[in-house]
Design a protein around this motif. Structure first.
Motif, PDB file in Angstrom:
ATOM      1  N   SER A 355     -25.654  34.494 -16.395  1.00  0.00           N
ATOM      2  CA  SER A 355     -24.891  35.212 -15.372  1.00  0.00           C
ATOM      3  C   SER A 355     -23.560  34.499 -15.150  1.00  0.00           C
ATOM      4  O   SER A 355     -23.518  33.278 -15.084  1.00  0.00           O
ATOM      5  CB  SER A 355     -25.694  35.216 -14.068  1.00  0.00           C
ATOM      6  N   CYS A 356     -22.498  35.279 -15.025  1.00  0.00           N
ATOM      7  CA  CYS A 356     -21.198  34.626 -14.848  1.00  0.00           C
ATOM      8  C   CYS A 356     -21.050  34.107 -13.431  1.00  0.00           C
ATOM      9  O   CYS A 356     -20.249  33.238 -13.160  1.00  0.00           O
ATOM     10  CB  CYS A 356     -20.060  35.575 -15.200  1.00  0.00           C
ATOM     11  N   GLY A 357     -21.820  34.671 -12.506  1.00  0.00           N
ATOM     12  CA  GLY A 357     -21.789  34.150 -11.143  1.00  0.00           C
ATOM     13  C   GLY A 357     -20.749  34.788 -10.247  1.00  0.00           C
ATOM     14  O   GLY A 357     -20.478  34.298  -9.162  1.00  0.00           O
ATOM     15  N   GLN A 358     -20.157  35.879 -10.712  1.00  0.00           N
ATOM     16  CA  GLN A 358     -19.127  36.513  -9.892  1.00  0.00           C
ATOM     17  C   GLN A 358     -19.701  37.273  -8.720  1.00  0.00           C
ATOM     18  O   GLN A 358     -19.185  37.223  -7.622  1.00  0.00           O
ATOM     19  CB  GLN A 358     -18.403  37.534 -10.752  1.00  0.00           C
ATOM     20  N   CYS A 359     -20.732  38.069  -8.965  1.00  0.00           N
ATOM     21  CA  CYS A 359     -21.201  38.890  -7.861  1.00  0.00           C
ATOM     22  C   CYS A 359     -22.541  38.390  -7.334  1.00  0.00           C
ATOM     23  O   CYS A 359     -23.395  37.928  -8.089  1.00  0.00           O
ATOM     24  CB  CYS A 359     -21.214  40.373  -8.213  1.00  0.00           C
ATOM     25  N   SER A 360     -22.696  38.495  -6.029  1.00  0.00           N
ATOM     26  CA  SER A 360     -23.829  37.850  -5.377  1.00  0.00           C
ATOM     27  C   SER A 360     -25.199  38.296  -5.883  1.00  0.00           C
ATOM     28  O   SER A 360     -26.058  37.455  -6.110  1.00  0.00           O
ATOM     29  CB  SER A 360     -23.769  38.044  -3.867  1.00  0.00           C
ATOM     30  N   ARG A 363     -25.758  36.667  -9.414  1.00  0.00           N
ATOM     31  CA  ARG A 363     -25.706  35.200  -9.374  1.00  0.00           C
ATOM     32  C   ARG A 363     -26.956  34.633  -8.705  1.00  0.00           C
ATOM     33  O   ARG A 363     -27.601  33.732  -9.231  1.00  0.00           O
ATOM     34  CB  ARG A 363     -24.460  34.738  -8.611  1.00  0.00           C
ATOM     35  N   GLU A 364     -27.276  35.166  -7.543  1.00  0.00           N
ATOM     36  CA  GLU A 364     -28.389  34.610  -6.782  1.00  0.00           C
ATOM     37  C   GLU A 364     -29.718  35.191  -7.238  1.00  0.00           C
ATOM     38  O   GLU A 364     -30.719  34.492  -7.322  1.00  0.00           O
ATOM     39  CB  GLU A 364     -28.189  34.869  -5.287  1.00  0.00           C
TER      40      GLU A 364
END
Ligand SMILES: Cc1cc2nc3c(=O)[nH]c(=O)nc-3n(C[C@H](O)[C@H](O)[C@H](O)COP(=O)(O)O)c2cc1C
Ligand code: SF4
Ligand code: SF4
Ligand code: FES
Lengths: 452, 321
Positions: A355-360, A363-364
């Motif tokens: 996951s690139c971690g941009q959207c919550s 990412r979570e």
């Protein structure tokens, strides 16, 4: 083998070199197109062929090409070839590029001509190190023979192919993340719209296509779009590379005519040669790790009892309830020794990591899924974890910027839908699941019944 | 163009996003926004708290949109019909997003300088669930100092990218800002090096949570015990219009002025922020308007966690949105 278009000469010694490829009829399509066809005519042939994107989504290629914004002649247009191939289970592009690179180069020249791209990029994952050299050699050869560079075959059309390596991120296969990465930025997917057809590489109109999609333009020009469209069934036309792996007797990359019955693909000696001898067919992920997993029985026959075919439509028959997808053609077969929980944990670990971690939600959520599955698999799970997994997957799905979120959610939802008892077993008998496969026989499910 | 949000009709300019249209209407139906920041180009789309449902695409193409959309990114179309709080699906999805934002959050509000003016606190009161189902270990990072004035507490970061965009847009060069990916992403210390200009302190103000805090104010006081006053000075670098936070006769900190969505009205320079800590530096205009829905007014909530509101709200002018 009948019907081979891309891999026809794969076993000819030296086919990797320009001269042998040429001797086997290579670059005929470029000769034909550059001498007798206008760029729009190439696009027409591609439209007629019914070719659909081989990267996973199956979007009609001719239509994608026609969306390319041609209204700003001052802006360059770009073609980008997506060779990031990182989906677990998918290794068809690697095979093509490694053993018969010129078919891709030829396809790229044709497509660049059709789209008016003077600078065409191959974005290839960094782990394919040795293939980068192969591609660059092939590009060099084509250039030396006048198929690339300035004024190709006297048409006045210039084209360069640049091979650019990624640094090993699955997400850089998502087309807008790929473009960001190609521009030298962090590979975060862009928020769409605007789509690459209008605002792509460096803000210019861009088409991104998969390796196999672009290679398929070669036979389409050679035989004509109409002929190509005769192969296959319905809207699934042409041939498709399938990378078959897992518990089968003959893993490998096969080129099939779309429409081949799945039973034949799985069981005939021409292709997979059946599930590993002495074992029973349990489940399959037929299109790369992002598509839903289905039990073997539902794979061979749909709920209505129809035989499934290797087509976009047939594999997705039954939707999310009892179907799956053709996806990128990563065909992962599992026999009864496979622990579905462990398999799912392994996939979740992948999506969490990628996951690139941009959207919550992604990412979570991907991390959360992975942690719960890790617990379940290692004997620290609870019954309520199972519904929680489904809930989390639902909260991710559809609420993210790019489809990686969906790709992380679908396997979870489908594995629990079809193999819930295995998850329950893990929660109920935590002390039995510590060994890797030791527990599988304890909860053998009825492999032949049709499950819902 | 005409649009309808939760049954309320509004007239908007072409190009207006759903979020801004909703803000124009105001009230309950305004979607919460944790990453969008009207003053920062390219912001938004990431946190997914502002999801809404489009039940009618437009007059021309009335088909509903298949998925919930980020209202901060989606432009209105003529005749569009949108559901915000009136859609159970939206309410559920927002709850989900809040839960996601909180699972790795340290929930260290009692020792966090941002408490009381934290958008994540507000968001979880308004849109969250009372209990988390998260039982796993939370990810942790070490705290770092970004220069001598700013503390980065990465554990609290929600990766809204606002500070990154601010840094990028103030220096006009491209920086990455975020290292690593997924839930291991970190705001990188490059900010310290990249912004050596007079406006770096603004990253503190754009941060919706307590991830970036003012080291000169750190642990000095809870925000509800200091009194915010609008003040200005003749500043050669910036507009000089600020909010100063008084404790007795001492200026505990200086921030930019914020509008009702918690967004900075005009960015201020570091001299105003860090070096003007005496009331005599400032011309005081009067009490600051704190009109945000804030944890300080927790008793105003109809739903949500029942907490004892602090009895000693030190100053007036707190009104729910
Ligand atoms: C997370 C993610 C990873 C992807 N990885 C690849 C990939 O490795 N190769 C690829 O061809 N397409 C990949 N895709 C699909 C591309 O976004 C895009 O749809 C594709 O390159 C279009 O080419 P096609 O129309 O020829 O299929 C990926 C998509 C997502 C969401
Ligand atoms: S869905 Fe995941 S991979 Fe895609 S943009 Fe969001 S965080 Fe990144
Ligand atoms: S540090 Fe603050 S402003 Fe920066 S990304 Fe994190 S939460 Fe957003
Ligand atoms: S405010 Fe719209 S996604 Fe964050």
């Amino acid at each position: 083998m009948a019907g081979k278009l891309l891999l026809e000469h794969i076993n000819v010694p030296g086919i990797r070199t320009f001269d042998v490829y040429r001797a086997k009829g290579g670059y005929r399509a470029v000769d034909k197109a550059f001498k007798t066809m206008a760029p729009d005519e190439i696009m027409e042939e591609v439209k007629k062929s019914g070719l659909r994107g081989r990267g996973g989504a199956g979007f009609p290629t001719g239509m994608k090409w026609s969306f390319l914004d041609r209204s700003k002649p001052e802006k360059p247009r770009y073609l980008v070839c997506n060779a990031d191939e990182s989906e677990p289970g998918t290794f068809k592009d690697r095979y093509l590029m490694e053993f018969i690179p010129h078919v891709l180069i030829e396809g790229l020249i044709l497509s660049s001509f059709a789209l008016g791209s003077n600078n065409t990029f191959i974005y290839i994952r960094g782990e394919y190190k040795w293939i980068i050299d192969i591609l660059e050699t092939a590009v060099g050869e084509a250039k030396a023979k006048g198929y690339l560079g300035k004024n190709i075959l006297g048409t006045g059309f210039d084209c360069q192919i640049h091979v650019q390596t990624g640094a090993g991120a699955y997400i850089c296969g998502e087309e807008t993340a790929l473009l960001e990465s190609l521009e030298g930025k962090r590979g975060n997917p862009r928020i769409k719209p605007p789509f690459p057809a209008f605002f792509g590489l460096y803000g210019c109109p861009t088409v991104v296509n998969n390796v196999e999609t672009l290679a398929a333009v070669v036979p389409i020009i050679n035989m004509g779009g109409d002929e190509y469209a005769k192969i296959g069934v319905g809207k699934s036309t042409g041939t498709k590379l399938i990378s078959a792996c897992g518990h089968i007797n003959k893993p490998g990359v096969y080129e099939i005519d779309l429409g081949l019955p799945v039973d034949e693909f799985l069981n005939s000696d021409e292709y997979c040669g059946g599930v590993r001898t002495g074992h029973r067919f349990k489940a399959i992920i037929p299109g790369g790790s992002s598509v839903p997993i289905i039990p073997g029985d539902l794979f061979l026959k749909t709920l209505e009892g129809n035989d499934r075919l290797m087509t976009y439509e047939s594999l997705s028959e039954g939707g999310f309830v009892s179907g799956s997808m053709l996806g990128s053609g990563g065909f992962i077969v599992m026999d009864e020794t496979t622990c579905i929980v462990r398999n799912l944990w392994s996939l979740s670990r992948f999506y969490h990591h990628e996951s690139c971690g941009q959207c919550s939600p992604c990412r979570e959520g991907t991390g959360w899924l992975e942690k719960i599955l890790h617990r379940l698999e290692h004997g620290h799970g609870h019954m309520h974890d199972i519904d929680l997994l489904v809930e989390i997957a639902k909260k991710i799905e559809g609420n993210t910027i790019c489809p990686l979120g969906d790709a992380a959610a679908w396997p979870v939802a489908s594995a629990i839908r079809h193999f819930r008892e295995e998850f329950e077993y893990h929660a109920k008998f935590p002390n039995k699941v510590s060994g890797r496969f030791a527990h599988v026989d304890d909860y053998k499910r009825e492999l032949n019944a049709i499950a819902l | 163009m005409k649009i309808t949000i939760d049954g309320v009709e509004a007239e908007v300019e072409p190009g207006t996003t759903i979020l801004n249209a909703a803000r124009g209407i105001g009230g309950e139906l305004v979607p919460p926004a944790m990453c969008y920041y009207s003053k920062l180009k390219g912001s938004g789309g990431k946190c997914r708290t502002c999801l809404v449902k489009v039940t009618k695409g437009s007059e021309k193409d009335p088909r509903p949109m298949p998925k919930l959309v980020a209202s901060c990114q989606t432009p209105c179309q003529d005749g569009m019909e949108i559901q915000s709080v009136s859609s159970p699906e939206v309410v559920e999805a927002r709850k989900g997003v809040v839960e996601f934002l909180l699972i790795n959050h340290p929930l260290d509000c009692p020792i966090c300088d941002q408490a009381g003016e934290c958008h994540l606190q507000d968001l979880s009161y308004e849109h969250g669930k009372a209990r988390s189902r998260y039982e796993e270990e939370r990810r942790t990072f070490d705290m770092i100092d970004i220069g001598d004035k700013i503390k980065l507490h990465m554990n609290r970061c929600i990766l809204c990218y606002r500070c990154v965009m601010l840094a990028e847009q103030l220096t006009e060069t491209r920086e990455h800002g975020v290292l690593y990916r997924g839930d291991r992403s970190e705001i990188s210390t490059f900010i310290e090096k990249a912004i050596d200009n007079e406006f770096s302190g603004n990253v503190i103000d754009v941060c919706p949570v307590g991830a970036l805090t003012d080291r000169t104010f750190r642990f000095k006081s809870r925000v509800w015990f200091v009194k915010p006053l609008y003040a200005h000075r003749d500043c050669p670098t910036c507009v000089g219009k600020t909010t100063i936070w008084l404790h007795g006769q001492e200026v505990y900190r200086v921030t930019a002025r914020k509008d009702k969505y918690g967004e900075v009205e005009e960015f201020i320079c570091n001299t105003c922020r860090y070096d003007k800590k005496s009331p005599s530096d400032w011309t005081i205009e009067g009490p600051a308007q704190i009109s945000r829905h804030s944890v300080m007014s927790a008793t105003q909530y109809k739903e949500g966690i029942k907490v004892e509101a602090p009895k000693t709200i030190g100053y007036g002018n707190i009104s729910p949105r």
